[in-house]
Design a protein around this motif. Structure first.
Motif, PDB file in Angstrom:
ATOM      1  N   PRO A 104      63.620  41.713  52.481  1.00 16.43           N
ATOM      2  CA  PRO A 104      62.178  41.803  52.728  1.00 16.43           C
ATOM      3  C   PRO A 104      61.363  41.177  51.598  1.00 16.43           C
ATOM      4  O   PRO A 104      61.806  41.147  50.451  1.00 16.43           O
ATOM      5  CB  PRO A 104      61.921  43.308  52.804  1.00 16.43           C
ATOM      6  CG  PRO A 104      63.032  43.918  52.034  1.00 16.43           C
ATOM      7  CD  PRO A 104      64.210  42.985  52.166  1.00 16.43           C
ATOM      8  N   PHE A 105      60.218  40.636  51.944  1.00 19.50           N
ATOM      9  CA  PHE A 105      59.307  40.104  50.938  1.00 19.50           C
ATOM     10  C   PHE A 105      57.876  40.314  51.414  1.00 19.50           C
ATOM     11  O   PHE A 105      57.627  40.508  52.588  1.00 19.50           O
ATOM     12  CB  PHE A 105      59.576  38.622  50.638  1.00 19.50           C
ATOM     13  CG  PHE A 105      59.363  37.723  51.823  1.00 19.50           C
ATOM     14  CD1 PHE A 105      60.347  37.506  52.745  1.00 19.50           C
ATOM     15  CD2 PHE A 105      58.146  37.086  52.000  1.00 19.50           C
ATOM     16  CE1 PHE A 105      60.140  36.689  53.836  1.00 19.50           C
ATOM     17  CE2 PHE A 105      57.923  36.261  53.091  1.00 19.50           C
ATOM     18  CZ  PHE A 105      58.936  36.071  54.004  1.00 19.50           C
ATOM     19  N   VAL A 106      56.969  40.308  50.479  1.00 22.51           N
ATOM     20  CA  VAL A 106      55.554  40.532  50.778  1.00 22.51           C
ATOM     21  C   VAL A 106      54.788  39.282  50.390  1.00 22.51           C
ATOM     22  O   VAL A 106      55.017  38.706  49.332  1.00 22.51           O
ATOM     23  CB  VAL A 106      55.018  41.745  49.983  1.00 22.51           C
ATOM     24  CG1 VAL A 106      53.529  41.949  50.255  1.00 22.51           C
ATOM     25  CG2 VAL A 106      55.807  43.001  50.322  1.00 22.51           C
ATOM     26  N   ILE A 107      53.881  38.865  51.262  1.00 24.22           N
ATOM     27  CA  ILE A 107      53.045  37.703  50.978  1.00 24.22           C
ATOM     28  C   ILE A 107      51.685  38.216  50.521  1.00 24.22           C
ATOM     29  O   ILE A 107      51.015  38.942  51.244  1.00 24.22           O
ATOM     30  CB  ILE A 107      52.884  36.821  52.233  1.00 24.22           C
ATOM     31  CG1 ILE A 107      54.250  36.321  52.693  1.00 24.22           C
ATOM     32  CG2 ILE A 107      51.927  35.668  51.946  1.00 24.22           C
ATOM     33  CD1 ILE A 107      54.208  35.586  54.011  1.00 24.22           C
ATOM     34  N   HIS A 108      51.306  37.860  49.310  1.00 26.03           N
ATOM     35  CA  HIS A 108      50.004  38.234  48.778  1.00 26.03           C
ATOM     36  C   HIS A 108      49.097  37.013  48.830  1.00 26.03           C
ATOM     37  O   HIS A 108      49.482  35.941  48.373  1.00 26.03           O
ATOM     38  CB  HIS A 108      50.114  38.710  47.320  1.00 26.03           C
ATOM     39  CG  HIS A 108      50.942  39.940  47.177  1.00 26.03           C
ATOM     40  ND1 HIS A 108      50.455  41.194  47.422  1.00 26.03           N
ATOM     41  CD2 HIS A 108      52.236  40.108  46.816  1.00 26.03           C
ATOM     42  CE1 HIS A 108      51.401  42.078  47.221  1.00 26.03           C
ATOM     43  NE2 HIS A 108      52.496  41.453  46.856  1.00 26.03           N
ATOM     44  N   LEU A 140      57.512  30.377  60.721  1.00 22.90           N
ATOM     45  CA  LEU A 140      58.662  29.553  60.347  1.00 22.90           C
ATOM     46  C   LEU A 140      59.855  30.418  59.969  1.00 22.90           C
ATOM     47  O   LEU A 140      60.984  30.166  60.376  1.00 22.90           O
ATOM     48  CB  LEU A 140      58.304  28.631  59.181  1.00 22.90           C
ATOM     49  CG  LEU A 140      57.421  27.451  59.500  1.00 22.90           C
ATOM     50  CD1 LEU A 140      56.949  26.780  58.198  1.00 22.90           C
ATOM     51  CD2 LEU A 140      58.161  26.441  60.350  1.00 22.90           C
ATOM     52  N   LEU A 141      59.609  31.449  59.176  1.00 27.57           N
ATOM     53  CA  LEU A 141      60.706  32.308  58.716  1.00 27.57           C
ATOM     54  C   LEU A 141      61.294  33.137  59.859  1.00 27.57           C
ATOM     55  O   LEU A 141      62.474  33.475  59.823  1.00 27.57           O
ATOM     56  CB  LEU A 141      60.224  33.216  57.596  1.00 27.57           C
ATOM     57  CG  LEU A 141      59.852  32.492  56.304  1.00 27.57           C
ATOM     58  CD1 LEU A 141      59.268  33.473  55.297  1.00 27.57           C
ATOM     59  CD2 LEU A 141      61.048  31.765  55.712  1.00 27.57           C
ATOM     60  N   SER A 142      60.500  33.432  60.869  1.00 25.19           N
ATOM     61  CA  SER A 142      60.994  34.249  61.974  1.00 25.19           C
ATOM     62  C   SER A 142      62.047  33.528  62.815  1.00 25.19           C
ATOM     63  O   SER A 142      62.838  34.175  63.491  1.00 25.19           O
ATOM     64  CB  SER A 142      59.846  34.704  62.871  1.00 25.19           C
ATOM     65  OG  SER A 142      59.338  33.614  63.620  1.00 25.19           O
TER      66      SER A 142
END
Length: 55
Positions: free
Chosen positions: A13-17, A51-53
């Motif tokens: 998991p990652f969070v986009i800020h 794109l990542l999905s």
């Protein structure tokens, strides 16, 4: 005939800020098996998520 073992995928998991950038920069993602994806930091987070999905 035996079927080859299925390799498990690992989800990281990652969070986009969102933040304002004064100069264009790049985002580099590297997968555990060595693939690298480079994106401009100005790419909309919705486009990056889409794109990542599909990876």
């Amino acid at each position: 005939m035996k079927t080859p073992p299925v390799k498990k995928q690992q989800v990281i998991p990652f969070v986009i800020h969102e933040q304002a950038f004064t100069q264009p920069s790049m985002i580099k993602l590297t997968t555990p098996n060595g693939y690298q994806l480079d994106f401009e930091s100005t790419l909309a987070h919705q486009a990056l998520a889409k794109l990542l999905s599909v990876l």
